[in-house]
Design a protein around this motif. Structure first.
Motif, PDB file in Angstrom:
ATOM      1  N   GLN A   1       3.809   6.263  -5.032  1.00  0.00           N
ATOM      2  CA  GLN A   1       3.830   6.401  -6.492  1.00  0.00           C
ATOM      3  C   GLN A   1       2.649   7.230  -6.974  1.00  0.00           C
ATOM      4  O   GLN A   1       2.796   8.144  -7.799  1.00  0.00           O
ATOM      5  CB  GLN A   1       3.788   4.994  -7.126  1.00  0.00           C
ATOM      6  N   ALA A   2       1.461   6.923  -6.423  1.00  0.00           N
ATOM      7  CA  ALA A   2       0.249   7.626  -6.855  1.00  0.00           C
ATOM      8  C   ALA A   2       0.348   9.114  -6.518  1.00  0.00           C
ATOM      9  O   ALA A   2      -0.020   9.975  -7.320  1.00  0.00           O
ATOM     10  CB  ALA A   2      -0.988   7.009  -6.203  1.00  0.00           C
ATOM     11  N   LEU A   3       0.870   9.414  -5.333  1.00  0.00           N
ATOM     12  CA  LEU A   3       0.992  10.822  -4.926  1.00  0.00           C
ATOM     13  C   LEU A   3       1.981  11.566  -5.835  1.00  0.00           C
ATOM     14  O   LEU A   3       1.809  12.750  -6.115  1.00  0.00           O
ATOM     15  CB  LEU A   3       1.405  10.925  -3.454  1.00  0.00           C
ATOM     16  N   GLU A   4       2.998  10.849  -6.296  1.00  0.00           N
ATOM     17  CA  GLU A   4       3.929  11.438  -7.271  1.00  0.00           C
ATOM     18  C   GLU A   4       3.226  11.656  -8.597  1.00  0.00           C
ATOM     19  O   GLU A   4       3.316  12.732  -9.195  1.00  0.00           O
ATOM     20  CB  GLU A   4       5.101  10.484  -7.491  1.00  0.00           C
ATOM     21  N   ASP A   5       2.520  10.614  -9.038  1.00  0.00           N
ATOM     22  CA  ASP A   5       1.857  10.663 -10.346  1.00  0.00           C
ATOM     23  C   ASP A   5       0.870  11.823 -10.438  1.00  0.00           C
ATOM     24  O   ASP A   5       0.735  12.440 -11.481  1.00  0.00           O
ATOM     25  CB  ASP A   5       1.115   9.344 -10.634  1.00  0.00           C
ATOM     26  N   ILE A   6       0.157  12.077  -9.338  1.00  0.00           N
ATOM     27  CA  ILE A   6      -0.845  13.150  -9.411  1.00  0.00           C
ATOM     28  C   ILE A   6      -0.231  14.508  -9.058  1.00  0.00           C
ATOM     29  O   ILE A   6      -0.936  15.506  -8.927  1.00  0.00           O
ATOM     30  CB  ILE A   6      -2.074  12.870  -8.511  1.00  0.00           C
TER      31      ILE A   6
ATOM     32  N   LEU B   1       0.841  -1.207   0.000  1.00  0.00           N
ATOM     33  CA  LEU B   1       0.000   0.000   0.000  1.00  0.00           C
ATOM     34  C   LEU B   1       0.877   1.258   0.000  1.00  0.00           C
ATOM     35  O   LEU B   1       0.635   2.193  -0.772  1.00  0.00           O
ATOM     36  CB  LEU B   1      -0.918   0.013   1.233  1.00  0.00           C
ATOM     37  N   PHE B   2       1.910   1.259   0.849  1.00  0.00           N
ATOM     38  CA  PHE B   2       2.734   2.463   0.972  1.00  0.00           C
ATOM     39  C   PHE B   2       3.468   2.778  -0.341  1.00  0.00           C
ATOM     40  O   PHE B   2       3.564   3.930  -0.748  1.00  0.00           O
ATOM     41  CB  PHE B   2       3.733   2.326   2.129  1.00  0.00           C
ATOM     42  N   ARG B   3       3.980   1.718  -0.983  1.00  0.00           N
ATOM     43  CA  ARG B   3       4.676   1.944  -2.272  1.00  0.00           C
ATOM     44  C   ARG B   3       3.703   2.502  -3.305  1.00  0.00           C
ATOM     45  O   ARG B   3       4.000   3.448  -4.022  1.00  0.00           O
ATOM     46  CB  ARG B   3       5.293   0.624  -2.767  1.00  0.00           C
ATOM     47  N   HIS B   4       2.516   1.904  -3.315  1.00  0.00           N
ATOM     48  CA  HIS B   4       1.501   2.340  -4.268  1.00  0.00           C
ATOM     49  C   HIS B   4       1.084   3.792  -3.979  1.00  0.00           C
ATOM     50  O   HIS B   4       0.962   4.623  -4.890  1.00  0.00           O
ATOM     51  CB  HIS B   4       0.294   1.396  -4.183  1.00  0.00           C
ATOM     52  N   LEU B   5       0.911   4.086  -2.708  1.00  0.00           N
ATOM     53  CA  LEU B   5       0.496   5.429  -2.295  1.00  0.00           C
ATOM     54  C   LEU B   5       1.548   6.468  -2.704  1.00  0.00           C
ATOM     55  O   LEU B   5       1.221   7.512  -3.291  1.00  0.00           O
ATOM     56  CB  LEU B   5       0.298   5.450  -0.773  1.00  0.00           C
TER      57      LEU B   5
ATOM     58  N   ARG C   1      11.756  14.325  -3.938  1.00  0.00           N
ATOM     59  CA  ARG C   1      12.933  14.666  -3.129  1.00  0.00           C
ATOM     60  C   ARG C   1      12.575  14.956  -1.671  1.00  0.00           C
ATOM     61  O   ARG C   1      13.405  14.922  -0.796  1.00  0.00           O
ATOM     62  CB  ARG C   1      13.647  15.892  -3.731  1.00  0.00           C
ATOM     63  N   LYS C   2      11.285  15.264  -1.460  1.00  0.00           N
ATOM     64  CA  LYS C   2      10.891  15.627  -0.088  1.00  0.00           C
ATOM     65  C   LYS C   2       9.801  14.709   0.444  1.00  0.00           C
ATOM     66  O   LYS C   2       8.956  15.130   1.232  1.00  0.00           O
ATOM     67  CB  LYS C   2      10.353  17.065  -0.071  1.00  0.00           C
ATOM     68  N   SER C   3       9.788  13.466  -0.029  1.00  0.00           N
ATOM     69  CA  SER C   3       8.641  12.607   0.282  1.00  0.00           C
ATOM     70  C   SER C   3       8.711  11.951   1.677  1.00  0.00           C
ATOM     71  O   SER C   3       7.703  11.547   2.217  1.00  0.00           O
ATOM     72  CB  SER C   3       8.510  11.512  -0.775  1.00  0.00           C
ATOM     73  N   ASP C   4       9.926  11.877   2.244  1.00  0.00           N
ATOM     74  CA  ASP C   4      10.102  11.058   3.455  1.00  0.00           C
ATOM     75  C   ASP C   4       9.193  11.454   4.615  1.00  0.00           C
ATOM     76  O   ASP C   4       8.542  10.613   5.224  1.00  0.00           O
ATOM     77  CB  ASP C   4      11.551  11.132   3.936  1.00  0.00           C
ATOM     78  N   LYS C   5       9.163  12.756   4.897  1.00  0.00           N
ATOM     79  CA  LYS C   5       8.431  13.213   6.072  1.00  0.00           C
ATOM     80  C   LYS C   5       6.933  12.964   5.930  1.00  0.00           C
ATOM     81  O   LYS C   5       6.279  12.453   6.843  1.00  0.00           O
ATOM     82  CB  LYS C   5       8.701  14.709   6.275  1.00  0.00           C
ATOM     83  N   LEU C   6       6.427  13.302   4.749  1.00  0.00           N
ATOM     84  CA  LEU C   6       4.984  13.105   4.513  1.00  0.00           C
ATOM     85  C   LEU C   6       4.640  11.624   4.548  1.00  0.00           C
ATOM     86  O   LEU C   6       3.653  11.219   5.163  1.00  0.00           O
ATOM     87  CB  LEU C   6       4.579  13.700   3.170  1.00  0.00           C
ATOM     88  N   MET C   7       5.485  10.803   3.906  1.00  0.00           N
ATOM     89  CA  MET C   7       5.192   9.367   3.882  1.00  0.00           C
ATOM     90  C   MET C   7       5.222   8.795   5.299  1.00  0.00           C
ATOM     91  O   MET C   7       4.419   7.940   5.639  1.00  0.00           O
ATOM     92  CB  MET C   7       6.199   8.619   2.990  1.00  0.00           C
TER      93      MET C   7
END
Ligand code: SAH
Length: 240
Positions: free
Chosen positions: A187-192, A181-185, A198-204
């Motif tokens: 990727q999807a958040l990037e896609d949209i 789920l996390f990988r998919h999420l 580069r700044k995804s760690d904190k939000l994820m």
């Protein structure tokens, strides 16, 4: 609840035994054992039992506490006073947890003392654990029927909780499913265009914490991943 016995030691007032029977029946408990009651089945007993007569008529009478709990693998004594003797102590909720666990296979007893003097130290030491109802330190002694009510209410709450989980029959998600789920999420958040890679760690990290807290089951994970795929604009090619 069939394996749980309420034991009253040397109760003075028949009325209190009636009140205990009523509290027990309200909370689906059936087995009452009396150790040398001073009075039993008085008019007051019947009045306070208010229809829980079956519990009174089936109650067993014993000459000693040892005899009343001889077949039990767990004995918990209810005490208003925290004694100086250190003995394993539980609050009513912890007590319910333990008693419900241990009474699936074996008998458990909850022991309540005399109205005026409670349980003796020797009787308390006969117990595996003590349970104390938190109360005003300057006025901590509840009426016997009330004490049985509080303790058995917690058992009832515990029983209901178990039922709810069984009734839902949820198939729990495994760690691997959550990672998917996390990988998919991500990727999807990037896609949209919501997430900057580069700044995804904190939000994820925050989102993971949110989903872990929600404890989704497998069906719910499927729904979430369906939503993500739809947002990505392609139902089939999910990147794992
Ligand atoms: N004066 C006695 C209390 C007797 S009340 C004493 O100090 O021990 C009768 C019984 O109700 C007690 O023996 C105990 O089993 C139960 N009881 C009353 N208040 C309680 C409390 N706060 N926590 C746990 N059990 C309690």
């Amino acid at each position: 609840m069939e394996n749980i016995r309420i034991v009253l030691v040397e109760t003075s007032h028949g009325g209190n035994i009636g009140a205990v029977a009523r509290a027990m029946k309200n909370m689906c408990l059936e087995e009452l054992a009396l150790v040398r009651p001073k009075q039993f089945l008085t008019e007051d007993t019947m009045a306070r039992a208010s229809g829980a007569d079956d519990i009174l008529h089936e109650a067993s009478i014993h000459q000693s506490l040892d005899e009343a709990v001889a077949d039990c693998t767990l004995v918990v004594g209810a005490s208003a006073r925290m004694r100086s003797v250190s003995w394993p102590q539980l609050n009513p909720r912890e007590c319910a947890e333990l008693v419900m666990q241990r009474s699936t296979q074996n008998k458990a007893a909850l022991v309540f003392g005399r109205e005026r003097t409670g349980l003796t130290n020797a009787e308390l030491e006969r117990c595996n654990y003590l349970v104390n109802i938190p109360a005003n330190p300057d006025y901590s002694s509840l009426n016997l029927g009330m004490a049985v009510q509080v303790i058995s209410y917690e058992l009832m709450m515990r029983l209901q909780q178990g039922r709810k989980l069984v009734a839902e029959e949820r198939e729990p998600a495994k760690a691997g499913d959550m990672q998917g789920l996390f990988r998919h999420l991500e990727q999807a958040l990037e896609d949209i265009g919501f997430l900057d890679p580069r700044k995804s760690d904190k939000l994820m990290r925050r989102l993971k914490r949110l989903f872990y807290r929600a404890e989704p089951d497998l069906d719910e994970l499927k729904i979430l991943r369906g939503i993500l795929s739809a947002a990505q604009g392609r139902k089939s090619a999910r990147r794992e």
